[in-house]
Design an enzyme around this catalytic site. Structure first.
Site, short mmCIF file in Angstrom:
data_model
loop_
_atom_site.label_atom_id
_atom_site.label_comp_id
_atom_site.label_asym_id
_atom_site.label_seq_id
_atom_site.Cartn_x
_atom_site.Cartn_y
_atom_site.Cartn_z
N ASP A 51 45.95 -5.91 4.07
CA ASP A 51 47.28 -5.51 3.59
C ASP A 51 47.68 -6.36 2.39
OD1 ASP A 51 50.00 -4.07 4.56
OD2 ASP A 51 50.44 -6.05 3.73
N TYR A 56 52.62 -9.25 -4.36
CA TYR A 56 51.94 -10.47 -3.88
C TYR A 56 51.12 -11.11 -5.01
CZ TYR A 56 52.82 -8.49 0.83
OH TYR A 56 53.37 -7.93 1.96
N LYS A 81 51.51 -1.70 -1.90
CA LYS A 81 52.93 -1.29 -1.92
C LYS A 81 53.47 -1.24 -3.33
CE LYS A 81 53.18 -4.05 2.29
NZ LYS A 81 52.27 -5.16 2.04
N HIS A 114 57.84 -0.66 -1.00
CA HIS A 114 57.95 -2.02 -0.47
C HIS A 114 59.31 -2.33 0.15
CE1 HIS A 114 55.89 -6.16 -1.08
NE2 HIS A 114 56.62 -6.17 0.01
#
Ligand code: A2P
Length: 285
Positions: A51, A56, A81, A114
């Site tokens: 994931d 990120y 996302k 997200h």
């Protein structure tokens, strides 16, 4: 209760697509060698579900690790996302292109919005979410994404999406002992949306809790293993994050015990603690 016997047993999404029941979380995993090594370690230990998210900022490293791992693409389940600044129809399509490029993939297994656009920030928040969803739906129908969903959505954010042609298959929310988001939990279960648990260890805050430590002792397990198993026994899909090889392994060793009903009740009724405080209607990002 579901009966998972290993980390690649699956939940079945509402479109029939299968998702491995334990995912490898990468939120707060730094880009570069740390991310590459963590993902390679995880894949070597048997994780197939990874994931990540554009936000990120580690998609390139994760892509590199996937490539280096030499695992058949079809065996992997990769989630990403769309970030908040890319909400909307056209911008979501563009964000998706960047994501699969960075990951060096030609399709995603799961793509999520997200965070919901919220009333706090936008007058037309509902419409923004619907426009983002329209792009997700189009990507899904074209086969570039095998399943689509949302993250951090509460029932009032989900409501409009539930009336569109393709309903969300997943909602990834903060979910751990001391923070079960009961209303969202019930709504998703009632509407056949699989809940994924981000920060199942409360970003580590769960691990010093005396109740969890006492329960863990009984099963000869760690508090982390109790937290992860507890998610599965609550029918949610945990995404523990670690960059430490021994912990990455420890977090998979959860299929040789069952938490008793009494202990589940005890954990389920723990008062609020360890939450991130990131309320979807109040965040300022
Ligand atoms: P690290 O990545 O340095 O190994 P969450 O998944 O709830 O966000 O929690 C992630 C945090 O918990 C990270 O700080 C991670 O540390 C730590 N962690 C992950 N697995 C374990 C474990 N089995 N035992 C102790 N700490 C862990």
């Amino acid at each position: 209760m579901n009966n998972f016997s290993n980390l690649n047993d699956t939940f079945t999404l509402n479109n029939g697509y299968k998702i491995p029941c334990l995912g490898f979380g990468t939120w707060q995993t730094p880009d570069g060698d740390t991310a590459v090594n963590a993902v390679i370690e995880a894949v070597n230990l048997g994780y197939r579900h990874i994931d990540t998210a554009a936000a990120y900022k580690n998609e390139k490293s994760i892509g590199k690790a996937i490539k280096e791992s030499n695992i058949n693409r079809k065996e992997l389940f990769i989630t990403s996302k769309v970030w908040n600044k890319d909400r909307g129809y056209k911008t979501t399509l563009e964000a998706f292109d960047k994501t699969i490029n960075d990951l060096q993939l030609d399709y995603l297994d799961l793509y999520l919005i997200h965070w919901p656009a919220s009333e706090n920030q936008f007058k037309d928040w509902d419409n923004i979410n619907l426009e983002t969803w329209r792009a997700m739906t189009e990507l899904y129908k074209s086969g570039k994404i095998k399943s689509i969903g949302v993250s951090n959505f509460m029932p009032h954010h989900l409501k409009s999406l539930m009336n569109t042609e393709i309903k969300p298959m997943v909602n990834q929310i903060e979910f751990h002992a001391g923070f079960m988001q009961e209303e969202t939990f019930k709504y998703c279960n009632d509407n056949n949306i699989v809940i994924e648990a981000w920060s199942p260890l409360g970003t580590g805050k769960m691990l010093d809790n005396n109740i969890l430590k006492e329960i863990a002792k009984k099963y000869n397990k760690s508090a982390a293993q109790i937290c992860i198993k507890w998610c599965l026994q609550n029918n949610t899909l945990p995404l523990p994050k670690s960059v430490t090889p021994s912990r990455i392994k420890e977090n998979t060793e959860i299929f040789d015990f069952v938490i008793s009903e009494d202990d589940m009740k005890t954990i389920n009724s723990m008062p609020y603690f360890g939450g991130s405080g990131l309320h979807p209607d109040k965040v300022d990002f």
